[in-house]
Design a protein around this motif. Structure first.
Motif, PDB file in Angstrom:
ATOM      1  N   LEU A  73     -28.556   1.618  40.828  1.00 49.20           N
ATOM      2  CA  LEU A  73     -28.960   1.772  42.218  1.00 49.20           C
ATOM      3  C   LEU A  73     -29.785   3.027  42.388  1.00 49.20           C
ATOM      4  CD1 LEU A  73     -25.509   0.995  43.831  1.00 49.20           C
ATOM      5  CD2 LEU A  73     -27.409  -0.578  43.557  1.00 49.20           C
ATOM      6  N   SER A  74     -30.688   2.997  43.340  1.00 48.56           N
ATOM      7  CA  SER A  74     -31.466   4.197  43.644  1.00 48.56           C
ATOM      8  C   SER A  74     -30.574   5.194  44.375  1.00 48.56           C
ATOM      9  CB  SER A  74     -32.665   3.836  44.513  1.00 48.56           C
ATOM     10  OG  SER A  74     -32.215   3.470  45.803  1.00 48.56           O
ATOM     11  N   ALA A  75     -31.037   6.448  44.406  1.00 49.63           N
ATOM     12  CA  ALA A  75     -30.275   7.491  45.102  1.00 49.63           C
ATOM     13  C   ALA A  75     -30.155   7.165  46.589  1.00 49.63           C
ATOM     14  CB  ALA A  75     -30.941   8.849  44.899  1.00 49.63           C
ATOM     15  N   ASP A  76     -31.227   6.612  47.199  1.00 48.18           N
ATOM     16  CA  ASP A  76     -31.171   6.238  48.618  1.00 48.18           C
ATOM     17  C   ASP A  76     -30.123   5.164  48.871  1.00 48.18           C
ATOM     18  OD1 ASP A  76     -33.166   8.015  49.244  1.00 48.18           O
ATOM     19  OD2 ASP A  76     -34.772   6.513  49.122  1.00 48.18           O
ATOM     20  N   THR A  77     -30.075   4.177  47.993  1.00 53.45           N
ATOM     21  CA  THR A  77     -29.095   3.100  48.145  1.00 53.45           C
ATOM     22  C   THR A  77     -27.683   3.650  48.031  1.00 53.45           C
ATOM     23  OG1 THR A  77     -30.668   1.561  47.175  1.00 53.45           O
ATOM     24  CG2 THR A  77     -28.382   0.848  47.272  1.00 53.45           C
ATOM     25  N   LEU A  78     -27.467   4.530  47.044  1.00 50.53           N
ATOM     26  CA  LEU A  78     -26.132   5.109  46.865  1.00 50.53           C
ATOM     27  C   LEU A  78     -25.703   5.899  48.099  1.00 50.53           C
ATOM     28  CD1 LEU A  78     -26.219   6.341  43.183  1.00 50.53           C
ATOM     29  CD2 LEU A  78     -24.733   4.591  44.139  1.00 50.53           C
ATOM     30  N   GLN A  79     -26.654   6.623  48.710  1.00 51.75           N
ATOM     31  CA  GLN A  79     -26.330   7.422  49.892  1.00 51.75           C
ATOM     32  C   GLN A  79     -25.858   6.526  51.031  1.00 51.75           C
ATOM     33  OE1 GLN A  79     -29.594   9.801  51.231  1.00 51.75           O
ATOM     34  NE2 GLN A  79     -28.280  11.189  52.376  1.00 51.75           N
ATOM     35  N   ALA A 105     -25.452   7.959  37.974  1.00 50.62           N
ATOM     36  CA  ALA A 105     -26.520   8.372  38.887  1.00 50.62           C
ATOM     37  C   ALA A 105     -26.150   9.663  39.613  1.00 50.62           C
ATOM     38  CB  ALA A 105     -26.816   7.264  39.891  1.00 50.62           C
ATOM     39  N   GLN A 106     -24.888   9.767  40.054  1.00 51.18           N
ATOM     40  CA  GLN A 106     -24.449  10.966  40.764  1.00 51.18           C
ATOM     41  C   GLN A 106     -24.409  12.179  39.841  1.00 51.18           C
ATOM     42  OE1 GLN A 106     -21.067  10.058  43.641  1.00 51.18           O
ATOM     43  NE2 GLN A 106     -21.268   8.117  42.561  1.00 51.18           N
ATOM     44  N   LEU A 107     -23.940  11.978  38.606  1.00 48.62           N
ATOM     45  CA  LEU A 107     -23.902  13.083  37.652  1.00 48.62           C
ATOM     46  C   LEU A 107     -25.310  13.527  37.270  1.00 48.62           C
ATOM     47  CD1 LEU A 107     -20.947  11.944  35.366  1.00 48.62           C
ATOM     48  CD2 LEU A 107     -20.947  13.850  36.982  1.00 48.62           C
ATOM     49  N   ASP A 108     -26.220  12.578  37.136  1.00 44.14           N
ATOM     50  CA  ASP A 108     -27.603  12.907  36.823  1.00 44.14           C
ATOM     51  C   ASP A 108     -28.221  13.748  37.944  1.00 44.14           C
ATOM     52  OD1 ASP A 108     -29.976  12.614  35.106  1.00 44.14           O
ATOM     53  OD2 ASP A 108     -30.770  11.461  36.792  1.00 44.14           O
ATOM     54  N   ALA A 109     -27.936  13.377  39.185  1.00 40.35           N
ATOM     55  CA  ALA A 109     -28.439  14.146  40.333  1.00 40.35           C
ATOM     56  C   ALA A 109     -27.858  15.559  40.319  1.00 40.35           C
ATOM     57  CB  ALA A 109     -28.097  13.433  41.637  1.00 40.35           C
ATOM     58  N   ARG A 110     -26.583  15.684  40.003  1.00 41.89           N
ATOM     59  CA  ARG A 110     -25.937  16.999  39.937  1.00 41.89           C
ATOM     60  C   ARG A 110     -26.586  17.864  38.856  1.00 41.89           C
ATOM     61  NH1 ARG A 110     -23.973  21.472  41.747  1.00 41.89           N
ATOM     62  NH2 ARG A 110     -22.317  22.381  40.531  1.00 41.89           N
ATOM     63  N   LEU A 111     -26.882  17.256  37.708  1.00 48.45           N
ATOM     64  CA  LEU A 111     -27.499  18.000  36.618  1.00 48.45           C
ATOM     65  C   LEU A 111     -28.891  18.492  37.012  1.00 48.45           C
ATOM     66  CD1 LEU A 111     -27.086  18.994  33.742  1.00 48.45           C
ATOM     67  CD2 LEU A 111     -28.046  16.833  32.924  1.00 48.45           C
ATOM     68  N   LYS A 112     -29.626  17.692  37.770  1.00 48.93           N
ATOM     69  CA  LYS A 112     -30.953  18.113  38.227  1.00 48.93           C
ATOM     70  C   LYS A 112     -30.850  19.306  39.179  1.00 48.93           C
ATOM     71  CE  LYS A 112     -33.260  13.761  37.454  1.00 48.93           C
ATOM     72  NZ  LYS A 112     -33.561  12.443  37.952  1.00 48.93           N
ATOM     73  N   ALA A 157     -21.568  11.502  24.025  1.00 48.37           N
ATOM     74  CA  ALA A 157     -21.931  10.081  24.116  1.00 48.37           C
ATOM     75  C   ALA A 157     -21.475   9.332  22.876  1.00 48.37           C
ATOM     76  CB  ALA A 157     -23.439   9.934  24.301  1.00 48.37           C
ATOM     77  N   THR A 158     -21.604   9.965  21.720  1.00 51.83           N
ATOM     78  CA  THR A 158     -21.209   9.332  20.466  1.00 51.83           C
ATOM     79  C   THR A 158     -19.711   9.066  20.434  1.00 51.83           C
ATOM     80  OG1 THR A 158     -23.043  10.429  19.367  1.00 51.83           O
ATOM     81  CG2 THR A 158     -21.313   9.552  17.953  1.00 51.83           C
ATOM     82  N   GLU A 159     -18.959   9.950  21.071  1.00 52.49           N
ATOM     83  CA  GLU A 159     -17.497   9.766  21.143  1.00 52.49           C
ATOM     84  C   GLU A 159     -17.158   8.436  21.823  1.00 52.49           C
ATOM     85  OE1 GLU A 159     -13.593  12.057  22.981  1.00 52.49           O
ATOM     86  OE2 GLU A 159     -15.590  12.634  23.628  1.00 52.49           O
ATOM     87  N   MET A 160     -18.003   8.023  22.768  1.00 51.28           N
ATOM     88  CA  MET A 160     -17.766   6.789  23.514  1.00 51.28           C
ATOM     89  C   MET A 160     -18.700   5.668  23.033  1.00 51.28           C
ATOM     90  SD  MET A 160     -15.517   7.573  25.974  1.00 51.28           S
ATOM     91  CE  MET A 160     -15.800   6.465  27.332  1.00 51.28           C
ATOM     92  N   ALA A 161     -19.157   5.740  21.792  1.00 50.69           N
ATOM     93  CA  ALA A 161     -20.133   4.774  21.275  1.00 50.69           C
ATOM     94  C   ALA A 161     -19.673   3.346  21.542  1.00 50.69           C
ATOM     95  CB  ALA A 161     -20.351   4.995  19.787  1.00 50.69           C
ATOM     96  N   GLY A 162     -20.589   2.564  22.084  1.00 49.88           N
ATOM     97  CA  GLY A 162     -20.290   1.172  22.379  1.00 49.88           C
ATOM     98  C   GLY A 162     -19.663   0.965  23.740  1.00 49.88           C
ATOM     99  N   GLY A 163     -19.269   2.031  24.405  1.00 50.29           N
ATOM    100  CA  GLY A 163     -18.631   1.909  25.715  1.00 50.29           C
ATOM    101  C   GLY A 163     -19.610   2.151  26.841  1.00 50.29           C
ATOM    102  N   THR A 164     -19.275   1.639  28.012  1.00 49.09           N
ATOM    103  CA  THR A 164     -20.156   1.833  29.166  1.00 49.09           C
ATOM    104  C   THR A 164     -20.072   3.250  29.704  1.00 49.09           C
ATOM    105  OG1 THR A 164     -18.446   1.061  30.692  1.00 49.09           O
ATOM    106  CG2 THR A 164     -20.017  -0.581  29.873  1.00 49.09           C
ATOM    107  N   GLY A 165     -19.058   3.998  29.301  1.00 42.82           N
ATOM    108  CA  GLY A 165     -18.885   5.351  29.804  1.00 42.82           C
ATOM    109  C   GLY A 165     -19.615   6.415  29.013  1.00 42.82           C
ATOM    110  N   ARG A 166     -20.411   6.020  28.028  1.00 37.54           N
ATOM    111  CA  ARG A 166     -21.041   7.043  27.182  1.00 37.54           C
ATOM    112  C   ARG A 166     -22.014   7.924  27.965  1.00 37.54           C
ATOM    113  NH1 ARG A 166     -23.957   4.964  22.108  1.00 37.54           N
ATOM    114  NH2 ARG A 166     -24.898   7.004  22.197  1.00 37.54           N
ATOM    115  N   THR A 167     -22.767   7.355  28.907  1.00 37.11           N
ATOM    116  CA  THR A 167     -23.701   8.167  29.689  1.00 37.11           C
ATOM    117  C   THR A 167     -22.932   9.115  30.605  1.00 37.11           C
ATOM    118  OG1 THR A 167     -25.371   6.438  29.625  1.00 37.11           O
ATOM    119  CG2 THR A 167     -25.591   8.073  31.358  1.00 37.11           C
ATOM    120  N   VAL A 168     -21.881   8.614  31.234  1.00 35.88           N
ATOM    121  CA  VAL A 168     -21.056   9.451  32.108  1.00 35.88           C
ATOM    122  C   VAL A 168     -20.441  10.588  31.306  1.00 35.88           C
ATOM    123  CG1 VAL A 168     -18.954   9.478  33.503  1.00 35.88           C
ATOM    124  CG2 VAL A 168     -20.606   7.623  33.774  1.00 35.88           C
TER     125      VAL A 168
END
Length: 197
Positions: A73-79, A105-112, A157-168
């Motif tokens: 989702l876009s940041a606008d949609t999430l808001q 998406a929220q973590l990426d925004a926080r990192l920015k 990310a490698t710790e969670m390899a194959g999982g959907t949570g690797r980016t988080v």
């Protein structure tokens, strides 16, 4: 005739390899470990489903959407979709913000935001430093730190390899490392302000 001999040798080799694999599993007991790991994973999934209030069918549908990227989702949609998450009731319905894509998406925004804070502090340090060589060394140290942060994120990310949570997982570690860097840079800046005004 030679082709049949070669084919029969290949088939015999495959059969012997299969028998060896089964025999090795029986001796080492790895099939029991695999069964325990599957049970542990099933219990973990069951707990997550109960906590989120999702049914198995909803979770499968979400997983399919994530696999094809339609849950991004876009940041606008999430808001616009922000629910009140302060109510921690077990009867609370599953929120779109609890998806892996939304958390990412929220973590990426926080990192920015944190990166912008680092840029601001570095700009102030550059303004105070009147020695070009010293500033160049600080700039090189910052570039090396960025590589370090990326490596820490990759490891998470490698710790969670194959999982959907690797980016988080990766973004969460990068945020923690960045917050530490900001604290260090702010302390460094305060020291330089005392020295140079």
């Amino acid at each position: 005739m030679a082709i049949w001999n070669q084919l029969s040798l290949v088939i015999l080799g495959a059969a012997l390899a299969g028998i060896g694999w089964l025999f090795r599993r029986k001796i080492t007991g790895s099939h029991k470990d695999e069964r325990i790991a599957r049970l542990d994973k099933a219990l973990e999934i069951s707990g997550k489903l109960q906590h989120s209030g999702m049914s198995l069918e909803q979770a499968q549908a979400l997983a399919e959407r994530l696999a094809v990227g339609t849950a991004a989702l876009s940041a606008d949609t999430l808001q616009h979709l922000l629910p009140d998450l302060s109510q921690e009731s077990e009867s609370r319905p599953f929120s779109i913000l609890e998806t892996t894509a939304a958390m990412g998406a929220q973590l990426d925004a926080r990192l920015k935001v944190l990166d912008a804070q680092i840029s601001e502090v570095l700009l102030k340090i550059e303004m105070i430093c009147d020695d070009g060589d010293y500033w160049h060394a600080i700039d090189q140290a910052q570039a090396a730190w960025v590589k370090y942060r990326e490596a820490e994120g990759y490891a998470a990310a490698t710790e969670m390899a194959g999982g959907t949570g690797r980016t988080v997982n990766s973004l969460a570690i990068e945020i923690a490392v960045t917050e530490e860097r900001i604290k260090y840079l702010n302390d460094f800046l305060a020291e330089k302000i005392q020295l140079y005004g």
